[in-house]
Design a protein around this motif. Structure first.
Motif, PDB file in Angstrom:
ATOM      1  N   ARG A 136       0.793  -1.125   0.147  1.00 32.81           N
ATOM      2  CA  ARG A 136      -0.482  -0.355   0.327  1.00 32.81           C
ATOM      3  C   ARG A 136       0.772   1.071   0.001  1.00 32.81           C
ATOM      4  NH1 ARG A 136      -0.753   2.349   4.920  1.00 32.81           N
ATOM      5  NH2 ARG A 136       0.291   0.925   6.424  1.00 32.81           N
ATOM      6  N   GLN A 137       2.332   1.440   0.784  1.00 32.95           N
ATOM      7  CA  GLN A 137       2.634   3.082   0.746  1.00 32.95           C
ATOM      8  C   GLN A 137       3.243   2.447  -0.049  1.00 32.95           C
ATOM      9  OE1 GLN A 137       2.583  -0.212   2.614  1.00 32.95           O
ATOM     10  NE2 GLN A 137       3.152   0.466   4.476  1.00 32.95           N
ATOM     11  N   GLU A 138       3.880   1.360  -1.329  1.00 37.59           N
ATOM     12  CA  GLU A 138       4.552   2.224  -2.506  1.00 37.59           C
ATOM     13  C   GLU A 138       3.253   2.624  -3.385  1.00 37.59           C
ATOM     14  OE1 GLU A 138       7.544  -1.296  -2.938  1.00 37.59           O
ATOM     15  OE2 GLU A 138       5.686  -2.177  -2.882  1.00 37.59           O
ATOM     16  N   LEU A 139       2.502   1.865  -3.772  1.00 38.93           N
ATOM     17  CA  LEU A 139       1.079   3.016  -4.213  1.00 38.93           C
ATOM     18  C   LEU A 139       0.569   4.454  -3.135  1.00 38.93           C
ATOM     19  CD1 LEU A 139      -1.635   0.251  -4.809  1.00 38.93           C
ATOM     20  CD2 LEU A 139       0.155   0.572  -5.861  1.00 38.93           C
ATOM     21  N   THR A 190      -1.559   9.535  -1.940  1.00 38.90           N
ATOM     22  CA  THR A 190      -2.922   9.528  -1.292  1.00 38.90           C
ATOM     23  C   THR A 190      -4.030  10.031  -0.947  1.00 38.90           C
ATOM     24  OG1 THR A 190      -1.340  11.275  -0.135  1.00 38.90           O
ATOM     25  CG2 THR A 190      -0.310   9.160  -0.119  1.00 38.90           C
ATOM     26  N   SER A 191      -4.045  10.721  -2.568  1.00 38.43           N
ATOM     27  CA  SER A 191      -5.950  11.134  -2.349  1.00 38.43           C
ATOM     28  C   SER A 191      -6.548  11.010  -2.838  1.00 38.43           C
ATOM     29  CB  SER A 191      -5.359  13.149  -2.776  1.00 38.43           C
ATOM     30  OG  SER A 191      -5.045  12.407  -3.790  1.00 38.43           O
ATOM     31  N   LEU A 192      -6.177  10.092  -3.296  1.00 37.74           N
ATOM     32  CA  LEU A 192      -7.501   9.349  -4.564  1.00 37.74           C
ATOM     33  C   LEU A 192      -6.870   7.760  -4.628  1.00 37.74           C
ATOM     34  CD1 LEU A 192      -9.009  10.152  -7.168  1.00 37.74           C
ATOM     35  CD2 LEU A 192      -6.955   8.907  -8.577  1.00 37.74           C
ATOM     36  N   PRO A 193      -8.569   7.203  -3.997  1.00 33.82           N
ATOM     37  CA  PRO A 193      -8.130   5.346  -3.831  1.00 33.82           C
ATOM     38  C   PRO A 193      -7.885   4.956  -5.065  1.00 33.82           C
ATOM     39  CG  PRO A 193     -10.016   6.031  -4.015  1.00 33.82           C
ATOM     40  CD  PRO A 193      -9.719   7.041  -4.053  1.00 33.82           C
ATOM     41  N   ILE A 194      -6.697   3.961  -4.780  1.00 32.38           N
ATOM     42  CA  ILE A 194      -6.513   2.938  -6.076  1.00 32.38           C
ATOM     43  C   ILE A 194      -6.000   1.264  -5.927  1.00 32.38           C
ATOM     44  CG2 ILE A 194      -3.617   2.786  -7.229  1.00 32.38           C
ATOM     45  CD1 ILE A 194      -2.949   5.369  -6.718  1.00 32.38           C
ATOM     46  N   HIS A 214      -6.965 -12.715  -9.005  1.00 26.55           N
ATOM     47  CA  HIS A 214      -7.714 -13.752  -7.772  1.00 26.55           C
ATOM     48  C   HIS A 214      -7.288 -12.286  -6.506  1.00 26.55           C
ATOM     49  CE1 HIS A 214      -9.937 -17.455  -9.067  1.00 26.55           C
ATOM     50  NE2 HIS A 214      -8.991 -16.594 -10.306  1.00 26.55           N
ATOM     51  N   LEU A 215      -6.556 -11.315  -6.849  1.00 31.44           N
ATOM     52  CA  LEU A 215      -5.549 -10.762  -5.413  1.00 31.44           C
ATOM     53  C   LEU A 215      -5.700  -9.289  -5.987  1.00 31.44           C
ATOM     54  CD1 LEU A 215      -3.563 -13.301  -6.695  1.00 31.44           C
ATOM     55  CD2 LEU A 215      -2.913 -12.542  -4.387  1.00 31.44           C
ATOM     56  N   GLY A 216      -5.585  -8.469  -5.165  1.00 29.02           N
ATOM     57  CA  GLY A 216      -5.189  -6.975  -5.357  1.00 29.02           C
ATOM     58  C   GLY A 216      -4.658  -6.034  -4.172  1.00 29.02           C
ATOM     59  N   VAL A 217      -3.397  -5.422  -4.996  1.00 30.72           N
ATOM     60  CA  VAL A 217      -3.647  -3.983  -4.173  1.00 30.72           C
ATOM     61  C   VAL A 217      -4.357  -3.100  -3.603  1.00 30.72           C
ATOM     62  CG1 VAL A 217      -1.539  -3.430  -2.952  1.00 30.72           C
ATOM     63  CG2 VAL A 217      -0.960  -5.541  -4.224  1.00 30.72           C
ATOM     64  N   TYR A 218      -4.044  -2.648  -2.465  1.00 35.60           N
ATOM     65  CA  TYR A 218      -4.765  -1.552  -2.585  1.00 35.60           C
ATOM     66  C   TYR A 218      -3.840   0.259  -1.637  1.00 35.60           C
ATOM     67  CZ  TYR A 218      -9.067  -4.329  -4.104  1.00 35.60           C
ATOM     68  OH  TYR A 218      -9.518  -5.201  -4.167  1.00 35.60           O
ATOM     69  N   ASN A 219      -4.433   1.129  -2.066  1.00 35.20           N
ATOM     70  CA  ASN A 219      -3.354   1.937  -1.143  1.00 35.20           C
ATOM     71  C   ASN A 219      -3.996   2.176   0.020  1.00 35.20           C
ATOM     72  OD1 ASN A 219      -5.568   3.347  -1.746  1.00 35.20           O
ATOM     73  ND2 ASN A 219      -3.889   5.365  -2.862  1.00 35.20           N
ATOM     74  N   SER A 220      -3.002   2.985   0.921  1.00 37.41           N
ATOM     75  CA  SER A 220      -4.454   3.223   1.851  1.00 37.41           C
ATOM     76  C   SER A 220      -5.016   4.131   2.274  1.00 37.41           C
ATOM     77  CB  SER A 220      -2.911   4.327   3.174  1.00 37.41           C
ATOM     78  OG  SER A 220      -1.844   4.044   3.379  1.00 37.41           O
ATOM     79  N   LYS A 221      -5.713   5.403   0.626  1.00 35.51           N
ATOM     80  CA  LYS A 221      -6.852   5.516   0.588  1.00 35.51           C
ATOM     81  C   LYS A 221      -8.064   4.801  -0.156  1.00 35.51           C
ATOM     82  CE  LYS A 221      -9.763   9.111   0.419  1.00 35.51           C
ATOM     83  NZ  LYS A 221      -9.900  10.164   1.717  1.00 35.51           N
ATOM     84  N   ALA A 222      -7.803   3.587  -0.510  1.00 35.64           N
ATOM     85  CA  ALA A 222      -8.547   2.933  -0.717  1.00 35.64           C
ATOM     86  C   ALA A 222      -8.833   1.879   0.225  1.00 35.64           C
ATOM     87  CB  ALA A 222      -8.109   1.926  -1.845  1.00 35.64           C
ATOM     88  N   LEU A 223      -7.994   2.024   1.017  1.00 36.30           N
ATOM     89  CA  LEU A 223      -8.962   0.488   2.307  1.00 36.30           C
ATOM     90  C   LEU A 223      -9.979   1.477   3.836  1.00 36.30           C
ATOM     91  CD1 LEU A 223      -4.868  -0.950   3.195  1.00 36.30           C
ATOM     92  CD2 LEU A 223      -7.194  -2.078   1.906  1.00 36.30           C
TER      93      LEU A 223
END
Length: 581
Positions: A165-168, A173-177, A185-194
């Motif tokens: 999430r830190q690399e995203l 940090t303002s837009l969900p990624i 079957h998997l995905g990585v989400y940044n802090s805003k998305a979480l």
């Protein structure tokens, strides 16, 4: 006969005086055809008549197959369009055995994170660069309120791991990624998305899903797997306007048409997407046939499953063919369910990790599956690992006890990557049709061998050669958008099984070109209960045809990837033509 310029279709009336047709023969034609194909190899996929000289088509139906002289006498009339192949090869239209049609369109609004040769994603830095470039060059992320990256592959990244999430966060940090893994079957989400999802240190793993944690064991690191990822995906995916949805479907349709597909599948269709597909069909947007297999769990109460679209017949090029269940995850993402531990377990898992079922409660899976059988809905089951395939065999055996012997449920095993040799007789006994995925040999064959299952087990992934020698019909597919729906890549992978590094993975499982073509035409037509109307060039079948640049039967197997789709014909009408035609 007068030579017609390449790709030029001309009514016979314009050739009066130059076309050497006896007037008596011309007068004898009672029912002239609309179109007449000749002048190149014609591969029918019909074992009774595998190669012919000509094909006649009238009103979208094949009305004549055989020698050129006989068909000219029977079907050439003043308005018949002549299609001189000029040495190119005519085959049946490709039938998509399994993919996710609607999600191919979503690629149009996402940053391309695929690894080479299909994209730039060779390292986490390159993933970040691709996301930044998309964010800066397109207004879509801001318009939709989320930045989507599609199809990164940790097995091909320099770092050999998933991004965090830190690399995203380093992108925004303002837009969900949301960066979606190539397996889907998997995905990585940044802090805003979480944050938007409400996922934090106190959030428990959902059933059938995993929220991966940082070293403290509680803080989410951004990686979500299986049901955790699917749930997040459904919450964050933008709510498209009707026109946006149509535009994406049309872009997806164009991709399939350019690859020679005349029938395409939408697997694991969500309730909203199912409604959208039906609306698009009714509005007349589809040029080719789309058959949907809705996710049964999320559609259990959907009245569309009991409506007129659940049918063997198309309405405006659309129908619901049955339903889909998912029993495990992805071998390349290391969420497939095995009877043995992974060769190299994923981070945060112990040495005994063998994946896990998505239906830990097998009684619940049986109850849901029985509902489908009770309604006579064809069932497609995603099962990659051998333990998941064991579960499919057990449950199919149980639920088929309650149906009449005269019924043909034609249950389908989707992917079957780690199908064991001892499971094959069980598939035959239960009438389970295997739809396999030999494209894995190119994209992830090295990964299967070095990390997923080890070199010995990896040689047997998608064992198409073994099935063929046993006389078993099967299909092969792209699983798009997991891999691009390239018909030539499907064909090349099945006949060569060459990995990215150049290793032939299980040479005995390679197919000859003709068998591979059957697994892309007549056999997936059988899979869809459409073998009597599609999949081969036979009298009475719909005129779904493809013109290829060369003959795949005589071309060396190593060169099959060089084949080009020159024209795609649906119901006798040209729906795609290459610029070079």
């Amino acid at each position: 006969m007068t030579v017609i310029p390449r790709g030029f279709h001309l009514p016979i009336a314009a050739l009066i005086g130059t076309l050497a047709l006896p007037s008596a023969a011309q007068a004898a034609v009672i029912n002239p055809a609309d179109a007449f194909f000749f002048g190149g190899p014609i591969l029918t996929m019909d074992d009774a008549q595998p190669n012919v000289e000509a094909v006649a088509v009238d009103d979208g139906i094949i009305v004549g197959v055989g020698s050129r002289a006989e068909l000219e006498a029977d079907f050439l009339g003043p308005e018949t369009q002549l299609h001189d192949l000029k040495g190119r090869t005519l085959i049946p239209g490709f039938v998509d055995a399994h993919s996710h049609f609607s999600f191919v369109g979503i690629q149009a609004i996402a940053a391309n994170l695929l690894p080479p040769p299909d994209g730039p994603g060779s390292s986490i830095a390159e993933l970040q660069a691709a996301l930044r470039e998309y964010l800066n060059s397109s207004s879509r992320a801001q318009d939709y309120g989320i930045l989507i990256g599609f199809n990164y592959d940790d097995s091909q990244l320099l770092e050999q791991r998933h991004p965090t999430r830190q690399e995203l966060d380093a992108v925004s940090t303002s837009l969900p990624i949301m960066a979606i893994h190539q397996s889907g079957h998997l995905g990585v989400y940044n802090s805003k998305a979480l944050e938007v999802l409400g996922i934090n240190a106190d959030t428990a793993n959902p059933e059938g899903g995993t929220i991966y944690r940082e070293k403290d064991g509680v803080t989410p690191n951004g990686l979500l797997a299986e049901n955790a990822h699917i749930g997040a995906l459904l919450k964050l995916i933008p709510r498209f306007t009707p026109q946006q949805s149509i535009d994406m479907l049309m872009q997806a349709q164009d991709i399939y048409l350019a690859n020679g597909f005349t029938t395409i599948q939408d697997g694991r269709t969500s309730p909203d997407t199912l409604q959208g597909l039906a609306q698009a069909a009714k509005a007349g947007y589809f040029k080719i046939d789309v058959v949907a297999y809705p996710d049964l769990v999320s559609n259990l109460q959907n009245p569309m499953l009991k409506g007129p679209l659940m049918s063997r017949d198309y309405a405006d090029h659309f129908r619901i063919g049955g339903v889909k269940l998912t029993f495990d995850g992805s071998p390349q993402g290391k969420t497939a369910w095995f009877t043995h531990p992974y060769f190299q377990p994923p981070e945060h898992e112990d040495a005994n990790y063998s994946g896990h079922p998505l239906f830990a409660d097998e009684a619940e899976a049986r109850r849901i599956m029985k509902q489908a059988y009770d309604h006579d809905w064809q069932v497609l089951v995603h099962a990659n690992g051998d333990a998941a395939i064991d579960q499919l065999i057990r449950l199919t055996d149980a639920v088929q006890q309650d149906i009449p012997d005269t019924r043909d449920p034609r249950t389908v095993l989707i992917h079957g990557q780690y199908l064991r040799a001892d499971q094959i007789p069980e598939l035959v006994r239960l009438g389970i049709f295997p739809s396999l995925y030999p494209m894995h040999t190119f994209y992830w064959g090295d990964w299967h061998s070095s990390s997923v299952a080890g070199p010995e087990l990896a040689k047997f992934i998608s064992p198409t050669g073994t099935l063929h020698r046993a006389g078993i019909k099967f299909s092969i597919h792209s699983d798009a958008p997991v891999t691009f729906p390239s018909a030539m890549r499907i064909l090349h992978s099945a006949t060569n099984r060459v990995t990215r590094s150049g290793v032939i993975l299980g040479p005995e499982e390679r197919l000859d070109a003709l068998t591979a073509l059957k697994a892309m035409t007549i056999w997936p037509a059988y899979q869809h209960f459409e073998e009597n109307s599609k999949g081969s060039i036979e009298k009475g079948k719909v005129a779904d045809l493809v013109v290829l640049s060369q003959n795949p039967i005589t071309l060396p197997r190593e060169q099959l990837l060089e084949l080009k789709v020159m024209e795609t014909i649906k119901d006798g009408e040209s729906v795609y033509r290459a610029d070079a035609l």
